[in-house]
Design an enzyme around this catalytic site. Structure first.
Site, short mmCIF file in Angstrom:
data_model
loop_
_atom_site.label_atom_id
_atom_site.label_comp_id
_atom_site.label_asym_id
_atom_site.label_seq_id
_atom_site.Cartn_x
_atom_site.Cartn_y
_atom_site.Cartn_z
N ALA A 8 0.83 -1.22 0.00
CA ALA A 8 0.00 0.00 0.00
C ALA A 8 0.86 1.26 0.00
O ALA A 8 0.91 2.01 0.97
CB ALA A 8 -0.95 -0.02 1.19
N ILE A 11 -0.19 3.95 -5.10
CA ILE A 11 -1.46 3.52 -5.69
C ILE A 11 -2.32 2.77 -4.67
O ILE A 11 -3.52 3.04 -4.51
CB ILE A 11 -1.20 2.66 -6.94
CG1 ILE A 11 -0.57 3.53 -8.04
CG2 ILE A 11 -2.49 2.00 -7.43
CD1 ILE A 11 -1.39 4.71 -8.51
N GLY A 12 -1.71 1.82 -3.96
CA GLY A 12 -2.48 1.06 -2.96
C GLY A 12 -2.96 1.97 -1.83
O GLY A 12 -4.06 1.78 -1.30
N ASN A 102 1.79 -2.51 -13.18
CA ASN A 102 2.02 -2.12 -14.57
C ASN A 102 2.78 -3.19 -15.37
O ASN A 102 3.48 -4.01 -14.79
CB ASN A 102 2.84 -0.84 -14.62
CG ASN A 102 1.97 0.41 -14.70
OD1 ASN A 102 0.75 0.33 -14.85
ND2 ASN A 102 2.60 1.57 -14.60
N LYS A 204 -1.98 1.17 -22.41
CA LYS A 204 -1.17 1.72 -21.30
C LYS A 204 0.30 1.34 -21.49
O LYS A 204 1.20 2.16 -21.35
CB LYS A 204 -1.72 1.16 -19.98
CG LYS A 204 -0.90 1.53 -18.75
CD LYS A 204 -1.63 2.48 -17.83
CE LYS A 204 -0.70 3.42 -17.09
NZ LYS A 204 -0.22 2.96 -15.84
N ASN A 208 4.28 3.10 -21.35
CA ASN A 208 5.27 2.68 -20.36
C ASN A 208 6.49 2.02 -21.00
O ASN A 208 7.62 2.22 -20.57
CB ASN A 208 4.65 1.70 -19.35
CG ASN A 208 3.65 2.36 -18.42
OD1 ASN A 208 2.63 1.78 -18.10
ND2 ASN A 208 3.93 3.57 -17.98
N1 NDP Z 1 2.43 5.77 -8.70
C1 NDP Z 1 1.78 5.97 -9.83
O1 NDP Z 1 1.40 7.11 -10.14
C2 NDP Z 1 1.42 4.83 -10.72
C3 NDP Z 1 1.86 3.55 -10.48
N2 NDP Z 1 1.45 2.51 -11.28
C4 NDP Z 1 1.90 1.15 -11.04
O2 NDP Z 1 1.33 0.67 -9.83
C5 NDP Z 1 2.23 -0.27 -9.22
C6 NDP Z 1 2.51 0.23 -7.80
O3 NDP Z 1 3.22 1.46 -7.93
P1 NDP Z 1 3.37 2.52 -6.74
O4 NDP Z 1 2.15 2.55 -5.92
O5 NDP Z 1 3.84 3.78 -7.37
O6 NDP Z 1 4.57 1.86 -5.92
P2 NDP Z 1 5.05 2.19 -4.45
O7 NDP Z 1 6.50 1.83 -4.38
O8 NDP Z 1 4.64 3.57 -4.04
O9 NDP Z 1 4.20 1.19 -3.56
C7 NDP Z 1 4.57 -0.13 -3.28
C8 NDP Z 1 4.68 -0.25 -1.78
O10 NDP Z 1 4.85 -1.61 -1.44
C9 NDP Z 1 5.80 -1.66 -0.40
N3 NDP Z 1 6.37 -2.99 -0.31
C10 NDP Z 1 7.25 -3.59 -1.14
N4 NDP Z 1 7.51 -4.85 -0.72
C11 NDP Z 1 6.80 -5.02 0.40
C12 NDP Z 1 6.67 -6.10 1.33
N5 NDP Z 1 7.32 -7.25 1.15
N6 NDP Z 1 5.85 -5.95 2.39
C13 NDP Z 1 5.19 -4.80 2.59
N7 NDP Z 1 5.27 -3.73 1.76
C14 NDP Z 1 6.07 -3.85 0.68
C15 NDP Z 1 6.81 -0.60 -0.78
O11 NDP Z 1 7.66 -0.30 0.30
P3 NDP Z 1 9.12 0.32 0.03
O12 NDP Z 1 8.90 1.74 -0.38
O13 NDP Z 1 9.79 0.16 1.35
O14 NDP Z 1 9.76 -0.50 -1.07
C16 NDP Z 1 5.88 0.52 -1.21
O15 NDP Z 1 5.44 1.27 -0.10
C17 NDP Z 1 3.48 -0.30 -10.11
O16 NDP Z 1 3.41 -1.39 -11.00
C18 NDP Z 1 3.41 1.01 -10.87
O17 NDP Z 1 4.06 0.98 -12.13
C19 NDP Z 1 0.55 2.70 -12.29
C20 NDP Z 1 0.08 3.96 -12.57
C21 NDP Z 1 0.56 5.13 -11.87
C1 KPL Z 2 4.55 7.73 -18.31
C2 KPL Z 2 3.22 7.42 -17.73
C3 KPL Z 2 2.53 8.66 -17.20
C4 KPL Z 2 2.37 6.88 -18.91
O1 KPL Z 2 3.05 6.10 -19.76
C5 KPL Z 2 3.30 6.41 -16.63
O2 KPL Z 2 2.42 5.61 -16.47
C6 KPL Z 2 4.49 6.33 -15.74
O3 KPL Z 2 5.07 7.35 -15.39
O4 KPL Z 2 4.83 5.20 -15.34
#
Ligand code: NDP
Ligand code: KPL
Length: 323
Positions: A8, A11-12, A102, A204, A208
């Site tokens: 979490a 995104i989570g 992603n 998407k 990416n």
């Molecule tokens: N953020 C964005 O705007 C977007 C993200 N996405 C996709 O969504 C997915 C998630 O991205 P995002 O939310 O940015 O990632 P984050 O790194 O913000 O979130 C993942 C979280 O999981 C935690 N984590 C990792 N391993 C464990 C574990 N074993 N136990 C508990 N917690 C753990 C991480 O902690 P730690 O930081 O300590 O590693 C981090 O807080 C990715 O595939 C990304 O490409 C898609 C669209 C947009």
């Molecule tokens: C670049 C973008 C906004 C779309 O491809 C994206 O999803 C990312 O930054 O990972």
């Protein structure tokens, strides 16, 4: 309905805050200072200039939560194979696993039909640990559109977007998909159930696959790399190769490459997530976003010279970033 969001972060955390705000039975799995803040201060969401804080159940030990109706994975793609054993205590016989990650998903060829049915992808699921550990039958696909960031431990800043498209690997409008869609909709999110989720995955992924490594290699923001004639041509070439692969796999693109690139440019001076990861010294999602498409190129006997070139460069950039 018991929902657990594993990983979490940005995104989570965004999804968790929206669910918590409407009283959903949601638990979060996180770690480190972010988890400590969630436990001591609650989960804060900053959205449209408004700040709200929600008391949430948060842990780093999924065993304390027990089986869930829905487990939503919002980890970075490369993190998932290493934590399959930590996630399985959340899964009972009827639990649904929602893959909000992603890239090309590890379950891509589950219930797709045809000659590729059941094909495994080494780039995203080395050793088949997810396929064997979770089982593909419990997967509900998800394409994540919102942009968000963990602006400080325990705090999520929402940037834009609120759509999480859902879809069964088989394309059915299943009860489990519709129930989750209803729960997310009640939380103020958009959660359409799509019969052809793979089409959305590719639209998407188009961005990416190309924008992310080009931005990490050049440090250019989206507006610049999508309009500079040189980098736009590289992105375009990668996307055309990907389109040939995807169409061989039955995908129908609702828009063309130039419109997708123009859409990227319109996002503005945004650093892609891969560039953000590089700058922060975090691992980049190279294999899920780029290596997977190169693997699909080999599988479908499609030449991918542009993708292979950029993949070689970004892989070496990642190694240089570590040492
Ligand atoms: N953020 C964005 O705007 C977007 C993200 N996405 C996709 O969504 C997915 C998630 O991205 P995002 O939310 O940015 O990632 P984050 O790194 O913000 O979130 C993942 C979280 O999981 C935690 N984590 C990792 N391993 C464990 C574990 N074993 N136990 C508990 N917690 C753990 C991480 O902690 P730690 O930081 O300590 O590693 C981090 O807080 C990715 O595939 C990304 O490409 C898609 C669209 C947009
Ligand atoms: C670049 C973008 C906004 C779309 O491809 C994206 O999803 C990312 O930054 O990972």
């Amino acid at each position: 309905m018991k929902i657990c969001i594993f990983g979490a972060g940005a995104i989570g955390g965004y999804m968790g805050a929206k669910l918590a705000a409407v009283g959903a039975d949601v638990s979060l799995v996180a770690r480190g200072p972010h988890l400590a803040a969630l436990q001591s201060k609650g989960l804060t969401l900053i959205e449209d200039g408004h700040m709200t804080t929600h008391k949430v159940r948060a842990t780093d030990d999924a065993r304390t939560l027990g089986p869930q109706d829905y487990v939503i994975l919002t980890l970075k793609a490369h993190s998932v194979p290493g934590v399959v054993d930590q996630i399985t205590p959340l899964l009972g016989p009827d639990s649904t696993l929602v893959s909000g990650v992603n890239g090309v998903p590890w379950w891509y060829f589950h219930r797709i039909g045809g000659v590729y049915e059941g094909t495994r992808l080494a780039s995203v699921d080395p050793g088949d640990v997810q396929w064997n550990g979770f089982g593909p039958d419990r997967v509900l696909g998800c394409v994540v559109y919102p942009a968000a960031e963990v602006s400080e431990p325990g705090t999520i800043t929402h940037v834009e977007g609120n759509r999480f498209s859902l879809g069964e690997p088989s394309g059915e409008k299943s009860a489990r998909a519709l129930h989750l869609s209803a729960a997310l909709t009640a939380a103020g999110l958009k959660a359409p159930v799509r019969p052809r989720l793979r089409d959305e995955i590719w639209v998407k992924l188009w961005g990416n696959l190309s924008f992310n490594p080009i931005s990490a290699l050049t440090h250019a923001t989206l507006d610049v790399l999508c309009t500079d004639p040189g980098t736009r041509a590289v992105a375009r070439a990668m996307m055309i190769e990907a389109q040939v692969i995807a169409e061989k796999l039955g995908v129908i693109f609702p828009i063309d490459v130039d419109r997708r690139i123009d859409g990227g440019a319109a996002v503005g001076a945004h650093r892609t997530s891969m560039l953000q990861d590089l700058i922060a010294g975090r691992p980049m999602e190279i294999e899920a976003l780029v290596g997977s498409v190169a693997e699909l190129g080999r599988l479908t006997h499609t030449p991918t010279p542009s993708i292979d070139t950029v993949l070689a460069l970004i892989r070496l950039r990642a190694l240089s970033a570590i040492s």
